[in-house]
Design a protein around this motif. Structure first.
Motif, PDB file in Angstrom:
ATOM      1  N   CYS A 222     -18.365 -63.526  16.034  1.00  0.00           N
ATOM      2  CA  CYS A 222     -18.299 -63.222  17.464  1.00  0.00           C
ATOM      3  C   CYS A 222     -17.440 -64.256  18.167  1.00  0.00           C
ATOM      4  N   CYS A 223     -16.204 -63.865  18.435  1.00  0.00           N
ATOM      5  CA  CYS A 223     -15.297 -64.701  19.209  1.00  0.00           C
ATOM      6  C   CYS A 223     -14.962 -63.975  20.504  1.00  0.00           C
ATOM      7  N   PHE A 224     -14.419 -64.708  21.444  1.00  0.00           N
ATOM      8  CA  PHE A 224     -14.131 -64.094  22.740  1.00  0.00           C
ATOM      9  C   PHE A 224     -12.893 -64.710  23.359  1.00  0.00           C
ATOM     10  N   MET A 225     -12.353 -63.987  24.323  1.00  0.00           N
ATOM     11  CA  MET A 225     -11.229 -64.483  25.105  1.00  0.00           C
ATOM     12  C   MET A 225     -11.471 -64.128  26.564  1.00  0.00           C
ATOM     13  N   ALA A 226     -11.355 -65.109  27.429  1.00  0.00           N
ATOM     14  CA  ALA A 226     -11.383 -64.869  28.866  1.00  0.00           C
ATOM     15  C   ALA A 226      -9.954 -64.584  29.304  1.00  0.00           C
ATOM     16  N   VAL A 227      -9.745 -63.419  29.914  1.00  0.00           N
ATOM     17  CA  VAL A 227      -8.411 -62.927  30.264  1.00  0.00           C
ATOM     18  C   VAL A 227      -8.176 -63.107  31.760  1.00  0.00           C
ATOM     19  N   PRO A 228      -6.999 -63.603  32.171  1.00  0.00           N
ATOM     20  CA  PRO A 228      -6.714 -63.702  33.610  1.00  0.00           C
ATOM     21  C   PRO A 228      -6.917 -62.358  34.307  1.00  0.00           C
ATOM     22  N   LYS A 229      -7.508 -62.378  35.491  1.00  0.00           N
ATOM     23  CA  LYS A 229      -7.954 -61.139  36.130  1.00  0.00           C
ATOM     24  C   LYS A 229      -6.833 -60.155  36.413  1.00  0.00           C
ATOM     25  N   GLN A 230      -5.697 -60.635  36.840  1.00  0.00           N
ATOM     26  CA  GLN A 230      -4.603 -59.729  37.201  1.00  0.00           C
ATOM     27  C   GLN A 230      -3.664 -59.426  36.035  1.00  0.00           C
ATOM     28  N   CYS A 231      -4.060 -59.797  34.836  1.00  0.00           N
ATOM     29  CA  CYS A 231      -3.189 -59.610  33.668  1.00  0.00           C
ATOM     30  C   CYS A 231      -2.885 -58.126  33.446  1.00  0.00           C
TER      31      CYS A 231
END
Length: 388
Positions: A222-231
């Motif tokens: 279980c890995c994750f990435m926080a993505v910039p909101k307006q991407c």
């Protein structure tokens, strides 16, 4: 304080072991065993409809808990995969391979990234600018100078470097110099769950990668990435999770993506590890166990460990051979740099024979620290490192 009681299942399997490699594979707390069974139960209950439970209940809860852990204002921007490399390559696949791609990074990134970047360098229009992390004293200045050169499509750096334990320069010291057109990825795998991390000021600007294998204590998967909101990037490497909400609609015309972090999702995966991660985060919240509390505890352990070494006066494992002496800006493992890889291998074997498990890379011996250690544990070093 002692937290050993939360790890009885793992520790019972290794009663005579002092596990000093949690930066490699952290022991799992007991709560993760029940979580493993909960995934089985949800699968049995839902069968084909288990995705409604996973995406309707479990994923949003873990997104919320991670957002709270990292002070990230947008829980829906967290996307999950089996490993961080899968997520990283989705970002790379968002760039047109027919166009030039210029990347800035360091010489101390984890093997998957360094291998991938070497492969990408075989492209005719790919350029990599690499900044050496050593000497560490001047790295912040040299990194900032490289950033200011500009012209990058992507910048990739660790939060804590895996081969030293040294924390990278604070984002506030260099991110303002980065063009808005440049994508910025921070590999937080050796920082998340270890160092207090506040992403609020950077949530709309950076991709943040981490996972459960190290200090989040949930094991692999279980890995994750926080993505910039307006991407608005459109990864070429994509799967059916990336527009899960519109799955029943006609799939024609230009490929559509979710309007949140799920645009970087892939396809079918085993979510058992997400359940384990959920259980760890819930335990921390239930017991008021913050990252700051755990970090302070580990720092006490590190000082006790070094005090024991001072008593030992070992010719190799001592403060003089620490890769970095200043531990104020440092992760949860200490690295000793010796003259040869052979010395390190022999020492690691000597320690292992006495039940002290470490790990090493070349001529660097690494000792990791965890909240399932007590200060008294390090007395074992006296026997393990004494002359035969």
């Amino acid at each position: 304080m002692s937290y050993k009681s939360h790890y009885q299942q793992f520790m019972a399997q290794h009663p005579d072991t002092l596990h000093c490699a949690p930066h490699s594979h952290h022991y799992w707390p007991d709560c993760t065993r029940d979580a493993q069974l909960a995934y089985w139960s949800d699968s049995a209950k839902g069968v084909d409809h288990k995705w409604d439970i996973i995406f309707g209940e479990r994923v949003p809860d873990v997104q919320r808990r991670l957002a709270e852990l990292l002070n990230h204002p947008h829980p829906q921007q967290f996307v999950f995969a089996s490993n961080t490399h899968e997520l990283l390559y989705r970002v790379f696949s968002s760039f047109d391979p027919a166009k030039p791609l210029r990347v800035l990074s360091t010489d101390s990134e984890f093997h998957s990234f360094s291998r991938q970047i070497r492969r990408l360098q075989e492209r005719a229009k790919f350029e990599l600018v690499t900044v050496a992390t050593e000497p560490f004293e001047t790295f912040p200045q040299r990194w900032l100078a490289a950033v200011k050169q500009g012209g990058y499509d992507l910048i990739f750096t660790s939060q804590v470097f895996y081969n030293s334990g040294v924390a990278a320069p604070e984002l506030s010291t260099w991110l303002p110099e980065v063009s808005e057109q440049t994508q910025v990825i921070v590999d937080g795998y050796h920082g998340c769950g270890a160092l207090p991390t506040d992403l609020q000021a950077y949530a709309d600007r950076i991709f943040y990668l981490a996972g459960g294998y190290k200090y989040l204590q949930a094991g692999e998967g279980c890995c994750f990435m926080a993505v910039p909101k307006q991407c608005q990037l459109r990864p070429e490497y994509t799967g059916w999770f990336a527009d899960f909400a519109n799955l029943a609609k006609p799939q024609q015309g230009e490929v559509a993506y979710a309007g949140n972090g799920m645009r970087f999702a892939g396809a079918t995966m085993d979510f058992t590890a997400l359940y384990r991660l959920q259980s760890v985060l819930a335990w921390w919240q239930r017991d008021g166990l913050s990252v700051a509390t755990m970090h302070a505890y580990v720092q006490q352990l590190q000082q006790a460990f070094l005090a024991t070494l001072d008593e030992l006066q070992h010719p190799l494992v001592n403060r003089d051979h620490l890769l970095v002496a200043d531990l104020a800006n440092h992760g949860h493992f200490l690295t000793f740099k010796l003259d040869t890889a052979e010395q390190v291998a022999e020492l690691a074997q000597q320690l292992a024979e006495q039940g002290i498990h470490t790990d090493y890379r070349g001529n660097r011996l690494r000792f990791g620290f965890a909240i399932y250690h007590d200060v008294e544990d390090y007395q074992r070093l006296k026997k393990a490192l004494s002359p035969n």
